[in-house]
Design a protein around this motif. Structure first.
Motif, PDB file in Angstrom:
ATOM      1  N   ASP A   1       0.804  -1.117   0.284  1.00 33.96           N
ATOM      2  CA  ASP A   1       0.117   0.388   0.108  1.00 33.96           C
ATOM      3  C   ASP A   1       0.822   1.566  -0.176  1.00 33.96           C
TER       4      ASP A   1
ATOM      5  N   GLU B   1       2.480   3.022  -2.423  1.00 34.09           N
ATOM      6  CA  GLU B   1       1.467   4.146  -3.799  1.00 34.09           C
ATOM      7  C   GLU B   1       0.666   4.976  -2.504  1.00 34.09           C
ATOM      8  N   THR B   2      -0.690   4.138  -1.993  1.00 36.19           N
ATOM      9  CA  THR B   2      -1.706   4.819  -1.372  1.00 36.19           C
ATOM     10  C   THR B   2      -0.746   5.480  -0.936  1.00 36.19           C
TER      11      THR B   2
ATOM     12  N   ALA C   1       0.540   8.953  -2.288  1.00 38.00           N
ATOM     13  CA  ALA C   1      -0.788   9.345  -3.067  1.00 38.00           C
ATOM     14  C   ALA C   1      -1.054   9.993  -1.554  1.00 38.00           C
ATOM     15  N   GLU C   2      -1.424   9.913  -0.967  1.00 38.86           N
ATOM     16  CA  GLU C   2      -1.999  10.594   0.622  1.00 38.86           C
ATOM     17  C   GLU C   2      -1.112  11.735   0.287  1.00 38.86           C
TER      18      GLU C   2
ATOM     19  N   ARG D   1       1.145  13.144  -1.323  1.00 34.36           N
ATOM     20  CA  ARG D   1       0.725  14.341  -2.735  1.00 34.36           C
ATOM     21  C   ARG D   1      -0.438  14.991  -2.167  1.00 34.36           C
TER      22      ARG D   1
ATOM     23  N   SER E   1       5.158   3.606 -10.756  1.00 35.94           N
ATOM     24  CA  SER E   1       4.280   3.522  -9.667  1.00 35.94           C
ATOM     25  C   SER E   1       4.105   4.280  -8.681  1.00 35.94           C
ATOM     26  N   LEU E   2       5.104   4.547  -7.570  1.00 37.60           N
ATOM     27  CA  LEU E   2       5.668   5.364  -7.123  1.00 37.60           C
ATOM     28  C   LEU E   2       5.990   6.367  -7.482  1.00 37.60           C
TER      29      LEU E   2
ATOM     30  N   GLU F   1       4.182   7.997  -9.877  1.00 37.91           N
ATOM     31  CA  GLU F   1       3.071   8.634 -10.718  1.00 37.91           C
ATOM     32  C   GLU F   1       2.208   8.158  -9.302  1.00 37.91           C
ATOM     33  N   ALA F   2       2.531   8.264  -8.143  1.00 39.49           N
ATOM     34  CA  ALA F   2       1.419   8.476  -7.050  1.00 39.49           C
ATOM     35  C   ALA F   2       2.216   9.897  -6.646  1.00 39.49           C
TER      36      ALA F   2
END
Ligand code: SF4
Ligand code: FES
Length: 374
Positions: free
Chosen positions: A70, A72-73, A76-77, A79, A101-102, A104-105
């Motif tokens: 999780d 990346e989740t 993203a938060e 960010r 993916s990291l 992109e997050a």
């Protein structure tokens, strides 16, 4: 925040799971089991509470944070909330797709650790043969467009290779290299006699550092983290206790520094029971050594007390069993002989130089985990 200073950094130790077995591991002797780790929702709440406190940077660490699917989740938060994010990684487990993916997050930077300049040093210090994975991770980080920061812990076994270590970091494209002389608490204290460099080794290494820093000033930032046992005064550890950063351990326990779990005489609160803001401002542990009021003499009457804050509470506890004592590194400390004795041993005793004999003597970090329930 009721007179408490405002923290700017959160160290999010999302897991203690780790593929390495470093002989100087700074994680607690008793690790947190995977089933006792905070879940995704808890971490999202912690990140939001950190923002409310004033935090602007989140460093994802471990163990190996890439173990968490999780990540990346969480990035993203961060960010979404406008936080700067940094991944502190061994590089093992980093693939092109994971880096993509990291990024992109919203991941902003990565710090890759190495143990030395070749596979032998990784094997000797971390009981891992995967130096090739570290080289690959450096390439993946750069190809993903992230700045490559690197870190190496320096000690008796790799200090003579400092030039070669710096060469490796240059050839991998590092923008910044932290040369962190080993600190002696936790697992490193167990291996102190084998890790502690001689004065002659250090003097040579300082020469290498200064020469290379000047040579590389246009391309790579070199940082030298002092070997504090050889200093007359202690380091201003963490910029003072509970002044500008906090650490949330994998089970949600909150510490003023990443090593403080070792202070077994203190009780630290958890985000499972309290808001991060309350823990920072009001919890007993965070207030215990904040500022200068708590200091005993010689610190209380010392003109340096606002400069080094009496040194490191974790080191004071590790060496004396009392976290409130003056850091024994200080030449004025009544416990300074504890540090001097270790230096005398380091400069007099022979340490084996061949890898096999060293491996037999070193105590490797074991993946022992806590049975403690949250
Ligand atoms: Fe720092 Fe205390 Fe030593 Fe003074 S006596 S230099 S404040 S550790
Ligand atoms: Fe914890 Fe210094 S390492 S206060």
């Amino acid at each position: 925040m009721n007179g408490a200073p405002q923290p700017y950094g959160l160290l999010a130790e999302v897991t203690h799971q780790c593929p390495l077995h470093c002989v100087y591991c700074s994680n607690p002797l008793e690790l947190i089991d995977r089933q006792n780790e905070l879940g995704t929702d808890d971490w999202l709440r912690v990140i939001n509470e950190a923002v409310a406190l004033g935090v602007v940077q989140v460093h994802f660490s471990g163990g190996e944070p890439l173990v968490r699917s999780d990540l990346e989740t969480l990035v993203a938060e961060c960010r979404r909330l406008g936080l700067y994010t940094n991944l502190i990684t061994s590089g093992l487990g980093l693939t092109e797709s994971r880096a993509k993916s990291l990024v992109e997050a919203g991941l902003n930077s990565a710090q890759l650790s190495i143990q030395g300049d070749a596979a032998e040093s990784t094997n000797l210090v971390a009981a891992s043969k995967r130096f090739d994975k570290k080289e690959a991770a450096a390439r993946i980080i750069r190809d993903a467009g992230l700045p490559l920061n690197m870190n190496v812990v320096l000690h008796r076994m790799n200090l003579p290779r400092l030039d070669a270590i710096i060469d490796v970091c240059v050839s991998w494209g590092a923008e910044r290299l932290e040369l962190a002389n080993s600190q002696y608490y936790g697992w490193a204290l167990r291996n102190r006699d084998l890790l502690m460099p001689t004065k002659a080794q250090l003097d040579d290494a300082v020469g290498v550092y200064e020469r290379r820093k000047a040579e590389l000033r246009e391309s790579m930032e070199l940082l030298w983290i002092l070997p504090d046992y050889y200093e007359p005064y202690p380091k201003p550890c963490m910029g003072g206790w509970a002044q500008n950063a906090l650490t949330v351990a994998p089970d949600g326990t909150v510490y003023p520094c990443p090593v403080a779990a070792e202070i077994t005489t203190m009780t630290f609160a958890s985000v499972r029971d309290h808001d991060l803001g309350w823990i920072w401002a009001k919890s007993e542990a965070f207030q215990a050594y904040r500022g200068t009021e708590w200091m005993p003499d010689p610190c209380q009457s010392c003109p340096r007390k606002e400069l080094d804050f009496g040194g490191c509470r974790c080191q004071a506890f590790a060496l004396t069993g009392d976290a409130a004592r003056t850091d024994p590194v200080c030449m004025h400390s009544p416990d300074h002989h504890l540090v001097q004795d270790a230096l005398v041993r380091a400069n007099q005793e022979e340490v084996p130089t061949d890898g096999q004999r060293l491996r037999e003597k070193l105590v490797y970090r074991r993946p022992t985990v806590s049975a403690r329930q949250p």
